[in-house]
Design a protein around this motif. Structure first.
Motif, PDB file in Angstrom:
ATOM      1  N   UNK A 147     -68.110 -17.007  60.020  1.00  0.00           N
ATOM      2  CA  UNK A 147     -69.235 -17.888  59.716  1.00  0.00           C
ATOM      3  C   UNK A 147     -70.308 -17.716  60.791  1.00  0.00           C
ATOM      4  N   UNK A 148     -71.492 -18.219  60.509  1.00  0.00           N
ATOM      5  CA  UNK A 148     -72.567 -18.275  61.497  1.00  0.00           C
ATOM      6  C   UNK A 148     -73.430 -19.491  61.200  1.00  0.00           C
ATOM      7  N   UNK A 149     -73.785 -20.253  62.234  1.00  0.00           N
ATOM      8  CA  UNK A 149     -74.604 -21.450  62.060  1.00  0.00           C
ATOM      9  C   UNK A 149     -75.622 -21.528  63.191  1.00  0.00           C
ATOM     10  N   UNK A 150     -76.898 -21.632  62.851  1.00  0.00           N
ATOM     11  CA  UNK A 150     -77.968 -21.828  63.824  1.00  0.00           C
ATOM     12  C   UNK A 150     -78.398 -23.290  63.759  1.00  0.00           C
ATOM     13  N   UNK A 151     -78.314 -23.973  64.919  1.00  0.00           N
ATOM     14  CA  UNK A 151     -78.473 -25.421  64.967  1.00  0.00           C
ATOM     15  C   UNK A 151     -79.326 -25.841  66.150  1.00  0.00           C
ATOM     16  N   UNK A 152     -79.967 -27.019  66.081  1.00  0.00           N
ATOM     17  CA  UNK A 152     -80.588 -27.581  67.268  1.00  0.00           C
ATOM     18  C   UNK A 152     -79.567 -27.740  68.388  1.00  0.00           C
ATOM     19  N   UNK A 153     -79.975 -27.450  69.603  1.00  0.00           N
ATOM     20  CA  UNK A 153     -79.042 -27.433  70.734  1.00  0.00           C
ATOM     21  C   UNK A 153     -78.667 -28.853  71.146  1.00  0.00           C
ATOM     22  N   UNK A 154     -77.452 -29.253  70.784  1.00  0.00           N
ATOM     23  CA  UNK A 154     -76.896 -30.542  71.163  1.00  0.00           C
ATOM     24  C   UNK A 154     -75.408 -30.518  70.840  1.00  0.00           C
ATOM     25  N   UNK A 155     -74.750 -31.664  70.902  1.00  0.00           N
ATOM     26  CA  UNK A 155     -73.309 -31.743  70.659  1.00  0.00           C
ATOM     27  C   UNK A 155     -73.034 -32.236  69.241  1.00  0.00           C
ATOM     28  N   UNK A 156     -72.061 -31.611  68.594  1.00  0.00           N
ATOM     29  CA  UNK A 156     -71.722 -31.933  67.215  1.00  0.00           C
ATOM     30  C   UNK A 156     -70.225 -32.183  67.081  1.00  0.00           C
TER      31      UNK A 156
END
Length: 198
Positions: free
Chosen positions: A90-99
């Motif tokens: 998989x690949x996910x581009x996300x805003x930099x924070x904690x999930x």
């Protein structure tokens, strides 16, 4: 257009925005009776980062839905959902924070915390774990001899792991070491829910 409105009783309030997309922002606001108070907040977008990896359960697992949820004091926000490919990647581009990342499929349920770093691509593999089994009441017949294979009755409880689907437990006994100790193996079958005894 980014505007907001709220009917509030007179008094002091904290106006706060907490979302995955923007850096947190807040302001102190005083609401007066019979007046309209205007308070603008300028938000700064978070930089993005990328997570990539492979979901496995021994072998790579296709078709697992990965949900990345941002947890704020005001509630939860599912920011992105991706599905693993035929090779489990998989690949996910996300805003930099904690999930909180959850992996859901017909057989497994997984949850963990992951932090996305700004302007970086980071490897994050997920290993799904099957049921964890606890046996109780395993006792060989009094006439059993050391090394003998015997049939016994026992309670087999599925204590979890991160498996989501119902499983049954099959107890296989082998080689009594002493008359009151039996080595046993347990394999999942269909029919018994997590935490249930059979």
């Amino acid at each position: 257009d980014g505007t907001y409105a709220a009917d509030l009783a007179p008094g002091g309030y904290e106006l706060r925005v907490d979302t995955a997309t923007f850096e947190p922002a807040s302001a102190d606001v005083t609401v007066s009776a019979g007046e309209t108070t205007t308070e603008d907040l300028a938000l700064t977008p978070r930089p993005t980062g990328t997570l990539t990896g492979t979901v496995t359960a021994g072998d790579p697992v296709e078709g697992v839905d990965l949900a990345f949820t941002y947890e704020a004091d005001t509630g939860e926000e599912v920011v992105e959902t991706v599905t693993t490919g035929p090779d489990g990647t998989y690949e996910a581009t996300l805003p930099a924070t904690t999930y909180r990342v959850t992996a859901e499929s017909a057989a497994y349920d997984y949850s963990a915390t992951v932090t996305v770093k700004p302007d970086e691509t980071e490897l994050y593999n997920i290993a799904l774990v099957g049921p964890q089994v606890a046996l109780s009441g395993v006792q060989a017949p009094a006439e059993a001899q050391a090394g003998e294979t015997v049939t016994v009755e026992a309670m087999a409880a599925n204590t979890g792991g991160n498996i989501a689907e119902d499983v049954a437990l099959r107890v296989q006994t082998r080689a009594a070491v002493t008359p009151d100790v039996v080595a046993a193996t347990v394999a999942p079958e269909d029919g018994t829910s997590a935490g249930e005894s059979t």
